[in-house]
Design an enzyme around this catalytic site. Structure first.
Site, PDB file in Angstrom:
ATOM      1  N   ASN A   1       0.865  -1.185   0.000  1.00  0.00           N
ATOM      2  CA  ASN A   1       0.000   0.000   0.000  1.00  0.00           C
ATOM      3  C   ASN A   1       0.900   1.233   0.000  1.00  0.00           C
ATOM      4  OD1 ASN A   1       0.434   1.024   2.862  1.00  0.00           O
ATOM      5  ND2 ASN A   1      -0.139  -1.115   3.222  1.00  0.00           N
TER       6      ASN A   1
ATOM      7  N   LYS B   1       8.597 -17.976  -9.695  1.00  0.00           N
ATOM      8  CA  LYS B   1       7.937 -16.831 -10.326  1.00  0.00           C
ATOM      9  C   LYS B   1       6.727 -17.333 -11.121  1.00  0.00           C
ATOM     10  CE  LYS B   1       8.709 -13.103 -13.531  1.00  0.00           C
ATOM     11  NZ  LYS B   1       9.329 -12.828 -14.809  1.00  0.00           N
TER      12      LYS B   1
ATOM     13  N   LYS C   1      -9.310  -2.530  19.906  1.00  0.00           N
ATOM     14  CA  LYS C   1      -7.869  -2.754  19.997  1.00  0.00           C
ATOM     15  C   LYS C   1      -7.280  -2.235  21.314  1.00  0.00           C
ATOM     16  CE  LYS C   1      -7.676  -2.638  14.971  1.00  0.00           C
ATOM     17  NZ  LYS C   1      -6.823  -2.840  13.816  1.00  0.00           N
TER      18      LYS C   1
HETATM   19  N1  CTP Z   1      -3.299  -2.833  12.145  1.00  0.00           N
HETATM   20  C1  CTP Z   1      -2.566  -3.891  12.622  1.00  0.00           C
HETATM   21  N2  CTP Z   1      -2.602  -5.101  12.010  1.00  0.00           N
HETATM   22  C2  CTP Z   1      -3.388  -5.288  10.924  1.00  0.00           C
HETATM   23  C3  CTP Z   1      -4.150  -4.203  10.416  1.00  0.00           C
HETATM   24  C4  CTP Z   1      -4.073  -2.991  11.056  1.00  0.00           C
HETATM   25  O1  CTP Z   1      -1.865  -3.740  13.614  1.00  0.00           O
HETATM   26  N3  CTP Z   1      -3.414  -6.476  10.339  1.00  0.00           N
HETATM   27  C5  CTP Z   1      -3.255  -1.551  12.851  1.00  0.00           C
HETATM   28  C6  CTP Z   1      -2.762  -0.394  12.014  1.00  0.00           C
HETATM   29  O2  CTP Z   1      -1.377  -0.209  12.190  1.00  0.00           O
HETATM   30  C7  CTP Z   1      -3.534   0.784  12.579  1.00  0.00           C
HETATM   31  C8  CTP Z   1      -4.836   0.155  13.071  1.00  0.00           C
HETATM   32  O3  CTP Z   1      -4.562  -1.229  13.200  1.00  0.00           O
HETATM   33  O4  CTP Z   1      -2.886   1.366  13.700  1.00  0.00           O
HETATM   34  C9  CTP Z   1      -5.996   0.354  12.143  1.00  0.00           C
HETATM   35  O5  CTP Z   1      -5.672  -0.004  10.832  1.00  0.00           O
HETATM   36  P1  CTP Z   1      -6.722   0.122   9.636  1.00  0.00           P
HETATM   37  O6  CTP Z   1      -6.084  -0.429   8.398  1.00  0.00           O
HETATM   38  O7  CTP Z   1      -7.301   1.497   9.593  1.00  0.00           O
HETATM   39  O8  CTP Z   1      -7.884  -0.784  10.111  1.00  0.00           O
HETATM   40  P2  CTP Z   1      -8.097  -2.318  10.208  1.00  0.00           P
HETATM   41  O9  CTP Z   1      -8.008  -2.692  11.657  1.00  0.00           O
HETATM   42  O10 CTP Z   1      -7.205  -3.058   9.286  1.00  0.00           O
HETATM   43  O11 CTP Z   1      -9.621  -2.435   9.798  1.00  0.00           O
HETATM   44  P3  CTP Z   1     -10.303  -2.166   8.370  1.00  0.00           P
HETATM   45  O12 CTP Z   1      -9.285  -2.530   7.352  1.00  0.00           O
HETATM   46  O13 CTP Z   1     -11.478  -3.028   8.433  1.00  0.00           O
HETATM   47  O14 CTP Z   1     -10.639  -0.702   8.380  1.00  0.00           O
END
Ligand code: CTP
Length: 409
Positions: free
Chosen positions: A214, A292, A345
């Site tokens: 990303n 690959k 969380k």
């Molecule tokens: N995060 C994490 N581990 C994951 C996904 C997210 O620790 N597998 C953490 C990110 O670093 C951030 C927080 O959780 O601090 C929220 O991340 P976000 O991508 O906004 O949300 P998600 O929990 O992944 O939920 P969704 O994708 O459903 O919005």
């Protein structure tokens, strides 16, 4: 945080009024420029009776200014520019006369006009004879100035004075003035707090050469680590495919995938007083092909599996009393979704970014965020990531302090 880091690239204005302690300000100027600050000297007419123009010019590398009508740039108004385009104003020595003018808003020369226009922090270092210092008029003026939000004082010490007497009124030493400035720039100097900060974007490999990722650049993670370091913290940064360009002064542990990042966070989290999870972690990871993937005629499909939610899992790894901070990137229902993450969380606050078709916070230098706490929401529009980092660090340290005091403020 070293003084060099604090003063590097700082623009300061040194206002010198007419007192013998101006000789100490020569040393102060030399120290500030040695630390990397850019200093413009402004003197009162009387200051020239003590130290001449060339000393200031030689040490600051800039023409010192003494007169309101020495216009430097006709497109700007000199005293306003001087007062507001700097990081701080230092008044050293601050005579009883200049203190009196500043406390009443009298603006009848360049130095006092600058003080009347300044909205940035102003640090006064008074210097005068004890009788003048203790004169009720002077003490009242100082008290009045101290009530102003942007005004600070490096109080004078007691000792031998130039007039041959001994008592209070001796200007603070340059080192003390520098220390005061450091406190102004970084009021949270609570050393010894252990920080674990993550930043960057995971890579989940489809095969040995291709990965899913990303757009997160790690800039917020670097900025938070830098701000935590400035506050005197002991910082470990987990750089998920993100590495600071220069030796940053904090420890960096590198990771690539979500699984590897989870293992690394697990290893370090137990030691952290404050945990800031700003890395953008993949929620899904494909089964990796050993070789690959060769192209064929038609489409390909890949199956993705859930990764660990590191932040949620880390509740088991961080100590009770540790401050936990998460981020949220949302395209809709920002506050509601951020609040859900806060609860699920186990976070102290969530820094929530709105991602829209027009604005993608990933990689940008500025950001518009809502910080969602259990009891309130604070909104910041178009702020620099470094400013946001200072806000995150300040709030985290305050919460840490509250938790350490058993919930009392
Ligand atoms: N995060 C994490 N581990 C994951 C996904 C997210 O620790 N597998 C953490 C990110 O670093 C951030 C927080 O959780 O601090 C929220 O991340 P976000 O991508 O906004 O949300 P998600 O929990 O992944 O939920 P969704 O994708 O459903 O919005």
């Amino acid at each position: 945080m070293t003084s060099e880091k604090i003063f590097k690239n700082k623009n300061l204005l040194l206002v010198v009024s007419g007192g013998i302690a101006a000789y100490k300000s020569v040393y102060l100027l030399r120290e500030l420029t040695k630390l990397g600050a850019s200093v413009q000297v402004v003197g009162t007419a009387n200051s020239l009776n003590f130290i001449g123009r060339s000393a200031w010019e030689a040490l600051s590398g800039k023409t010192p200014l003494f007169d309101s009508f020495e216009v430097r740039d006709s497109s700007k108004i000199t005293h306003i520019t001087l007062a507001q385009d700097v990081d701080a104003v230092i008044v050293a020595p601050a005579t009883a006369n200049l203190i009196a003018k500043a406390s009443c808003g009298i603006a009848d020369d360049l130095a006092s006009t600058i003080l009347a226009a300044a909205t940035v922090p102003v640090l006064f270092a008074p210097a005068m004879n004890t009788a003048m210092y203790e004169n009720p008029a002077n003490l009242e003026n100082i008290e009045r100035l101290k009530k102003r939000e942007n005004v600070h004082f490096a109080d004078p010490g007691s000792g031998f004075l130039a007039c041959g007497t001994s008592g209070k009124g001796r200007m603070a030493e340059p080192e003390e003035i520098i220390f005061k400035l450091e406190e102004i720039f970084y009021p949270v100097r609570r050393g010894g707090v252990k920080w674990l900060v993550t930043g960057g974007a995971t890579r989940e490999y489809l095969d040995p050469v291709r990965f899913v990722t990303n757009g997160s650049s790690g800039k917020t993670g670097f900025a938070v680590s830098e701000a935590a370091l400035k506050s005197g913290g002991d910082v470990t940064f987990i750089g998920v495919n993100a590495e600071p360009k220069f030796n940053p002064g904090y420890s960096v542990v590198k990771t690539v995938t979500a699984a590897e990042t989870a293992e690394t966070v697990e290893k370090y989290a137990g030691n952290a007083d404050i945990f800031v999870m700003s890395a953008a972690i993949a929620d899904y990871s494909p089964k990796k092909n050993a070789q690959k993937i060769k192209k064929g005629e038609y489409s390909v499909t890949a199956e993705f599996f859930r990764t660990k939610d590191i932040l949620a899992e880390s509740l088991k790894w961080t100590r009770p009393g540790a401050v936990r901070i998460g981020f949220a990137a949302e395209t809709e229902n920002l506050e509601e979704n951020a609040r859900k993450k806060l609860v699920k969380k186990g976070l102290d606050f969530v820094v929530a970014n709105q991602v829209t078709a027009e604005f993608d916070p990933f990689g940008a230098d500025t950001n518009t965020v809502k910080i969602v706490f259990a009891d309130r929401i604070e909104e910041f529009k178009n702020i620099e990531k470094s400013q946001l980092a200072d806000i995150i660090v300040g709030n985290a340290l305050n919460l840490y302090e509250v938790k350490r005091n058993g919930g009392k403020n």
